[in-house]
Structure formats: structure tokens, C-alpha cells
Design an enzyme around this catalytic site. Sequence first.
Site, PDB file in Angstrom:
ATOM      1  N   GLY A 204       2.486   7.832   9.817  1.00 41.28           N
ATOM      2  CA  GLY A 204       2.302   8.172   8.274  1.00 41.28           C
ATOM      3  C   GLY A 204       1.948   9.729   8.017  1.00 41.28           C
ATOM      4  O   GLY A 204       1.979  10.411   9.166  1.00 41.28           O
TER       5      GLY A 204
ATOM      6  N   LYS B  87      -5.249   4.304  14.697  1.00 38.40           N
ATOM      7  CA  LYS B  87      -4.428   5.249  13.967  1.00 38.40           C
ATOM      8  C   LYS B  87      -5.103   6.629  14.623  1.00 38.40           C
ATOM      9  O   LYS B  87      -6.115   6.891  14.428  1.00 38.40           O
ATOM     10  CB  LYS B  87      -4.672   5.348  12.557  1.00 38.40           C
ATOM     11  CG  LYS B  87      -3.864   6.212  11.663  1.00 38.40           C
ATOM     12  CD  LYS B  87      -4.145   6.252  10.225  1.00 38.40           C
ATOM     13  CE  LYS B  87      -3.296   5.072   9.557  1.00 38.40           C
ATOM     14  NZ  LYS B  87      -3.205   5.184   8.204  1.00 38.40           N
TER      15      LYS B  87
ATOM     16  N   VAL C 206       0.243   5.620  14.478  1.00 38.71           N
ATOM     17  CA  VAL C 206      -0.375   4.076  14.553  1.00 38.71           C
ATOM     18  C   VAL C 206       0.071   3.384  15.978  1.00 38.71           C
ATOM     19  O   VAL C 206       1.290   3.217  16.161  1.00 38.71           O
ATOM     20  CB  VAL C 206      -0.045   3.443  13.418  1.00 38.71           C
ATOM     21  CG1 VAL C 206      -1.083   2.135  13.632  1.00 38.71           C
ATOM     22  CG2 VAL C 206      -0.851   4.150  12.210  1.00 38.71           C
TER      23      VAL C 206
ATOM     24  N   ASP D 177      -4.383   4.525  -3.491  1.00 38.04           N
ATOM     25  CA  ASP D 177      -3.044   4.595  -3.129  1.00 38.04           C
ATOM     26  C   ASP D 177      -2.444   3.124  -2.802  1.00 38.04           C
ATOM     27  O   ASP D 177      -1.753   3.086  -1.640  1.00 38.04           O
ATOM     28  CB  ASP D 177      -3.228   5.436  -1.720  1.00 38.04           C
ATOM     29  CG  ASP D 177      -1.767   5.957  -1.337  1.00 38.04           C
ATOM     30  OD1 ASP D 177      -0.946   6.100  -2.280  1.00 38.04           O
ATOM     31  OD2 ASP D 177      -1.801   6.439  -0.208  1.00 38.04           O
TER      32      ASP D 177
ATOM     33  N   LEU E   7       3.574   2.046  16.839  1.00 36.14           N
ATOM     34  CA  LEU E   7       3.826   0.896  15.789  1.00 36.14           C
ATOM     35  C   LEU E   7       4.328   1.685  14.444  1.00 36.14           C
ATOM     36  O   LEU E   7       5.557   1.092  13.757  1.00 36.14           O
ATOM     37  CB  LEU E   7       2.628   0.086  15.282  1.00 36.14           C
ATOM     38  CG  LEU E   7       1.983  -0.841  16.248  1.00 36.14           C
ATOM     39  CD1 LEU E   7       0.544  -1.454  15.649  1.00 36.14           C
ATOM     40  CD2 LEU E   7       2.901  -1.941  16.545  1.00 36.14           C
TER      41      LEU E   7
END
Length: 276
Positions: A20, A43, A25, A150, A17
Site C-alpha cells: 500500500g 505492515k 503487508v 479513508d 500479502l
Amino acid sequence: GDERGIPFGKYRIVRQLGEGAFGVVYEALLPGPMGFTKRVAIKRIRTSVIDEDPRFVQSMVNEARIGGLLHHANIVDILEFGQHEEQWYIAMELVDGPTLADVVRLCREHRVLLPRFAIVDLSLQICRGLQYAHELDGPDGRPLALVHRDLKPSNIILDRAGTAKLLDFGIARAASNLFATTPADQVKGTPRYMAPEQVSGEAEITARTDLFSLGAVLYEVITGRVLFDAPNLPSLVHKIIYVDLGRDLDLAEKAFPGSGAVLQRMLQKNPADRHP
């Protein structure tokens, strides 16, 4: 049962998907009884991240434990933090839709702004998720004092029904504790949405830190422009800590009358001057 995908522990990975700073992910299936299959997001944590700092795993275990306490319509549910063979992973609710970063990028490409009703709806939903997390008590009845740390457009995801959900709640704390040790890594997670007290490291991080970040996000949704944009890290930090945002706020006020005063309060340099 559903035989699609590549086996990964009790899951079957269907497709990638996204990617990061921490890992990749995937969409995965969790086969259950009587042919019932649940779609989840997995993840996989980069091995390099763990090798760099063995404390990272303990930190992730703690964060996942906290994440597992968060159950709210506007927060992505964390299902488990586990290990398959040598690979650590986090399993979470799969949200079938774009992140706010995707939405903002599309708006920019088509030179349109989000309609005002959508901005208000989105803001309310994110605030509900934040308020729930900020006020949450632990199993012992004591406040957890959780802060996202974040909040940025790529950490807000929308499902097809228009529900906004906060991603990676608390995981940022594991990251900031560990990655703050090397300057090279601080640039990796651009502090574009960070509050002055976060960038300077001088004051404690509280719920009001998230409000500042949310202000920066909403400014971008309202105007289509990044609030803290700078060619390099020192000038970015300078703008966050020192520069008066008057002209930027005028721009937001023009784009969405009434938003200027709200943003002005969210984006105060001193946390005590923001909304409580």
C-alpha cells in the site's frame, strides 16, 4: 515450534500479502508457549514515509494506541505498533480473504453484480463496525470522536466466513494530517471516496464524513461502477463538491430497488443532511 519464515523481531515473516501507500503487508507467525503459533499480519512502514516527516512516527504511535482500543467483530484488531532494528511496523489480526476491492474487480471481470442479500449483509456489518468506533469512549470515559477518514473498498476485508472488517481505522488520520501538506501526495491516495468537506477542507470531519464515503462504496457494490470517476483531480473534486448525483442514483435504484433513497441521504453534500 514452527520454524518457517524469516525472523523479524519476535515474529517470523512467511510471505508478502500486499502493498500500500505506507508499506508492505506480510503474513507472519508469532510463536507462543507450548508450540502455539498465532498467524498475524505485519505492515512494515516504508522508511521513505518516515524520513519525509519524522512526526509520522509519533502520529502512528497515537493511532496504534487508539486502534488498540477498538475490539469489534467488524474491525481488524491492531495488536501493536513497534520497531525492529530500524524498521517500524504494525502487527494486526490476519484476515484470510479478499478485500471488497478484489470482490468488486472480480464482479466486473465476470460482468456480474453481488446478490442483494450479500449487499445488505455487507452494509449492516460495516455499519456495525463504524457505529462501534464512532461511539467509543476513551479510558477516561470521554468520547474519542473517532472517524475512519479513508473508507474505501480496499479498506474493507472479508474473511472466509463472510465477515466484513474495517482496515486501517484511524491510521488515515495520521496520514491526512501529514500528507495534506503537499499537493503531490494528495493524488496518491485518490480522494474518490472522500466527502465534500474532506476534499474542500472547509468543514470539520465527523462520523457523517464516513457515511458519505460508505455511500460511495455501496453505490459501487450495487452498480459495479465507481461513483466519482474523473480523468483528473480537479474534475474529480468538482464532481464531489458540486455535481448533482440524480442520474447516478437512478442507476442504483434500477439495480437495487429501494437503495436510491438510502444512498441519496448518505451522499448529501452538506453533512447535516446525512443520517445522524
